[in-house]
Design an enzyme around this catalytic site. Structure first.
Site, PDB file in Angstrom:
ATOM      1  NE  ARG A   1      45.977  -3.788  23.561  1.00 32.21           N
ATOM      2  CZ  ARG A   1      47.418  -3.687  23.556  1.00 32.21           C
ATOM      3  NH1 ARG A   1      47.967  -2.786  22.588  1.00 32.21           N
ATOM      4  NH2 ARG A   1      48.214  -4.537  24.203  1.00 32.21           N
TER       5      ARG A   1
ATOM      6  CG  ASP B   1      31.138  13.736  13.263  1.00 31.72           C
ATOM      7  OD1 ASP B   1      30.713  12.822  12.456  1.00 31.72           O
ATOM      8  OD2 ASP B   1      31.104  13.530  14.572  1.00 31.72           O
TER       9      ASP B   1
ATOM     10  CE  LYS C   1      25.352   7.013  15.640  1.00 34.44           C
ATOM     11  NZ  LYS C   1      26.039   8.426  15.886  1.00 34.44           N
TER      12      LYS C   1
HETATM   13  C1  PLP Z   1      26.665   8.917  16.939  1.00 28.40           C
HETATM   14  C2  PLP Z   1      27.723   9.859  16.550  1.00 28.40           C
HETATM   15  C3  PLP Z   1      28.867  10.015  16.960  1.00 28.40           C
HETATM   16  C4  PLP Z   1      29.633   9.094  18.003  1.00 28.40           C
HETATM   17  O1  PLP Z   1      29.517   7.931  17.569  1.00 28.40           O
HETATM   18  P1  PLP Z   1      29.305   6.445  18.742  1.00 28.40           P
HETATM   19  O2  PLP Z   1      29.555   5.209  17.596  1.00 28.40           O
HETATM   20  O3  PLP Z   1      27.960   6.455  19.050  1.00 28.40           O
HETATM   21  O4  PLP Z   1      30.385   6.299  19.684  1.00 28.40           O
HETATM   22  C5  PLP Z   1      29.908  10.948  16.499  1.00 28.40           C
HETATM   23  N1  PLP Z   1      29.600  12.111  15.671  1.00 28.40           N
HETATM   24  C6  PLP Z   1      28.036  12.167  15.153  1.00 28.40           C
HETATM   25  C7  PLP Z   1      27.568  12.975  14.233  1.00 28.40           C
HETATM   26  C8  PLP Z   1      27.112  10.847  15.910  1.00 28.40           C
HETATM   27  O5  PLP Z   1      26.115  10.737  15.134  1.00 28.40           O
END
Ligand code: PLP
Length: 400
Positions: free
Chosen positions: A51, A176, A201
């Site tokens: 963890r 982000d 992604k």
């Molecule tokens: C998918 C996504 C998230 C969240 O990520 P997860 O791995 O699904 O928790 C946050 N920001 C963006 C821009 C995303 O496309």
């Protein structure tokens, strides 16, 4: 070896990599274990409990850090775990955040369902105009979190301009960067303090895992985030980290092909008589094309578009695709087609959705690595089927 001056495609394969000291395997081993044996009381080899940290997760963190040109990143079980841990690391009751209005649906829900209840508030503003950021900052504001390109309309925010505002107010700027990754956009070099990725992604790239990462050059902040991560238990798992480590090596090569395909498909969509409008930062018709050229190395591989015939036909088109996969998520090898208003942004207030340009007829495409002409042929037949209404599934009543 310092990897800072190597090209990104080399860094993706070799950057931050540590050789397996046990058997010199070319792939870093998967340490699928919860705990580590201590040589003596208080003496260990740097690992104690998964963890807190794990060698395979550690290897992924070094690899992402190399791409971000930062110390090792901090990896999380999901992208949302990364965002949640970051916000809980820097915000306390009474604090305030300024967030892009066109933002991942989960980030908005995090405030509405969880952080608001803890007395942590946020203003969601159109950060594409930097004056809105400045106006939203209060004495309680600790962080500005922007998403650029925004999801799903690809609205851009000028990272450098916003960073000048956050620096003036001595508050943090987080970006982000999931849609572009550090290969196509380097937020930290543009003045941001924190880069957030959903590794689910493009970083993994194969739709095999969910995960997230945070990178920063601020060592104190990094320490704080690691402390909160081990407290919340939001750490990435070894197997997911191992798979992600394989995906990352082809990231620059994949992105080149993703972008190439997206450009072809976006241009085709723009000339198609059934299409009302296309959002793609590489098109001349994209209102912020100049900003895309300034801060991005390529337009990316996400496209959004609207059909002239409106929402019902758009939904029928989604129901008629045969090669594209109707699915949430993005950034994998398979082309995914999404209906944001009923999936990723279903929880967003319909009135707000409308103001953000997320109409019920908006379709989002994550362009995969299939031949673009095959995707085009699939969309062509789906549009034709949707317009004629022949052989298409019923449109569910609640999204008509
Ligand atoms: C998918 C996504 C998230 C969240 O990520 P997860 O791995 O699904 O928790 C946050 N920001 C963006 C821009 C995303 O496309």
């Amino acid at each position: 070896m310092s990897t800072y001056n190597l090209k990104d495609s080399t860094v993706a394969i070799h950057g931050g990599r540590t050789l397996d000291s046990h058997a010199s395997s070319i792939l870093f081993p998967l340490y699928q274990t919860s705990t580590f044996v201590h040589d003596a009381v208080g003496v260990n080899k740097g690992f104690s409990y998964s963890r807190v940290s794990n060698p395979t997760v550690d290897a992924l963190e070094k690899a992402i850090g190399a791409l971000e040109a930062t110390p090792p990143a901090v990896c999380f079980r999901t992208g949302m775990a990364a965002i949640t841990t970051l916000l809980l690391s820097v915000l306390k009751c009474g604090d305030h955040a300024v967030i892009s209005d066109v933002v991942y649906g989960g980030t908005m829900r995090l405030f509405r369902e969880v952080l608001d209840n803890l007395g942590i508030t946020a203003s969601f503003v159109d950060t594409s105009d930097v004056a809105n950021v400045e106006a939203a900052i209060t004495p309680a504001t600790r962080i500005v979190l922007i998403e650029t390109p925004g999801n799903p309309t690809l609205k851009l925010t000028d990272i450098e301009a916003v960073s000048q505002v956050t620096k003036r107010h001595s508050i943090l700027l987080a970006v982000d960067n999931t849609f572009l990754t550090p290969i196509l956009q380097k937020p930290l070099d543009l003045g941001a303090d924190i880069s957030i990725l959903s590794t689910t992604k493009y970083i993994d790239g194969h739709n095999a895992t969910v995960g997230g990462s945070i990178a920063t050059r601020d060592e104190k902040l990094l320490e704080r985030i690691c402390l909160v991560r081990k407290t919340l238990g939001t750490t990435q798992a070894p197997f997911e980290a191992w798979l992600t480590l394989q995906g990352i090596k082809t990231l620059p090569a994949r992105l080149r092909l993703h972008c190439e395909g997206a450009e072809v498909i976006a241009r085709w969509l723009e000339t198609h008589p059934a299409v009302e409008r296309v959002y793609y930062p590489g098109l001349d018709s994209f209102p912020q094309k100049a900003l895309a050229e300034k801060q991005q190395r390529a337009p990316g591989a996400m496209i959004a578009f609207e059909l002239k015939a409106g929402a019902e036909v758009a939904i029928r088109a989604l129901n008629s695709v045969q090669l594209c996969s109707r699915a949430e998520s993005l950034g994998g090898l398979e082309t995914l087609i999404t209906h944001p208003s009923s999936t990723t942004h279903a929880d967003v207030d319909p009135e707000l959705r409308c103001r953000l340009g997320i109409s019920d007829g908006l379709i989002r495409l994550s362009v995969g690595l299939e031949a673009p002409e095959d995707i085009i042929a699939d969309l062509e037949q789906a549009f034709a089927a949707a317009v004629s209404g022949v052989g298409t599934k019923e449109v569910p009543h609640e999204i008509r």
